[in-house]
Motif scaffolding. Structure first.
Motif, PDB file in Angstrom:
ATOM      1  N   ILE A   1       0.761  -1.042  -0.052  1.00  0.00           N
ATOM      2  CA  ILE A   1       0.042   0.031  -0.103  1.00  0.00           C
ATOM      3  C   ILE A   1       0.944   1.208   0.074  1.00  0.00           C
ATOM      4  CG2 ILE A   1      -1.726   1.332   1.377  1.00  0.00           C
ATOM      5  CD1 ILE A   1      -2.546  -1.276   2.400  1.00  0.00           C
ATOM      6  N   ASP A   2       0.562   1.948  -0.754  1.00  0.00           N
ATOM      7  CA  ASP A   2       1.563   3.260  -1.184  1.00  0.00           C
ATOM      8  C   ASP A   2       0.922   4.316  -0.888  1.00  0.00           C
ATOM      9  OD1 ASP A   2       0.073   3.027  -3.317  1.00  0.00           O
ATOM     10  OD2 ASP A   2       1.669   3.287  -4.599  1.00  0.00           O
ATOM     11  N   ASN A   3      -0.130   4.318  -0.326  1.00  0.00           N
ATOM     12  CA  ASN A   3      -1.348   5.774  -0.122  1.00  0.00           C
ATOM     13  C   ASN A   3      -1.451   5.719   1.418  1.00  0.00           C
ATOM     14  OD1 ASN A   3      -3.164   3.430  -0.074  1.00  0.00           O
ATOM     15  ND2 ASN A   3      -4.658   4.509  -1.316  1.00  0.00           N
ATOM     16  N   LYS A   4      -0.605   5.558   2.078  1.00  0.00           N
ATOM     17  CA  LYS A   4      -0.920   5.797   3.588  1.00  0.00           C
ATOM     18  C   LYS A   4      -1.180   7.111   3.705  1.00  0.00           C
ATOM     19  CE  LYS A   4       0.674   1.341   5.748  1.00  0.00           C
ATOM     20  NZ  LYS A   4       1.595   1.022   6.753  1.00  0.00           N
ATOM     21  N   ASN A   5      -1.888   7.359   4.705  1.00  0.00           N
ATOM     22  CA  ASN A   5      -2.315   8.926   5.166  1.00  0.00           C
ATOM     23  C   ASN A   5      -2.047   9.058   6.755  1.00  0.00           C
ATOM     24  OD1 ASN A   5      -2.820  11.502   5.110  1.00  0.00           O
ATOM     25  ND2 ASN A   5      -4.842  11.351   4.194  1.00  0.00           N
ATOM     26  N   ASP A   6      -1.085   9.691   7.092  1.00  0.00           N
ATOM     27  CA  ASP A   6      -0.815   9.705   8.582  1.00  0.00           C
ATOM     28  C   ASP A   6      -1.599  11.038   9.063  1.00  0.00           C
ATOM     29  OD1 ASP A   6       0.613   7.471   8.815  1.00  0.00           O
ATOM     30  OD2 ASP A   6       2.570   8.729   8.185  1.00  0.00           O
TER      31      ASP A   6
END
Length: 134
Positions: A24-29
């Motif tokens: 998953i390259d769309n993690k949103n912190d």
């Protein structure tokens, strides 16, 4: 040749994704924040402080009521009730004890306050029937 190599790389990537959970390259912190959260927190803190101050004041003040006087008044009222009751003193207490025994035999323990309540309700019913007879 180049196309063959790219196809094999693509096939390797697809098989890797199929065997694993994938990347998953769309993690949103980003942490969600409410626009009024700080104001609500300040309001909650203010209310909590006020409640604690009120509690402190209540704990400091001395009661205006005397329990002994209440008890003496209650005893006086009991004597008046005995004087005007259909079944004075001993009979009434005997009826309460009988009611307590009956209820405990049924499995529902009735305390004295409940028995007293039943007695007062019975007295109201009796006084209402007396009024109707007159």
């Amino acid at each position: 040749m180049k196309i063959q190599r790219e196809n094999s790389q693509l096939q390797a990537k697809i098989s890797h994704i199929m065997m694993t959970t994938g990347r998953i390259d769309n993690k949103n912190d980003y942490e969600r924040k409410s626009l009024g959260m700080e104001k609500r927190q300040r309001e909650l803190d203010r209310i909590t402080r006020e409640n604690q101050e009120i509690l402190l004041r209540l704990n400091r003040c001395k009661s205006q009521y005397d329990v002994r006087n209440w008890h003496q008044d209650w005893l006086k009222k009991l004597t008046v009730m005995d004087a005007i009751a259909r079944y004075p003193g001993g009979k009434r207490r005997h009826q309460q004890e009988t009611a307590i025994k009956k209820s405990s035999d049924k499995g529902a323990a009735m305390d004295e306050a409940t028995a007293q309540h039943h007695y007062s309700v019975d007295n109201e019913v009796e006084s209402n029937t007396k009024m109707k007879k007159k």
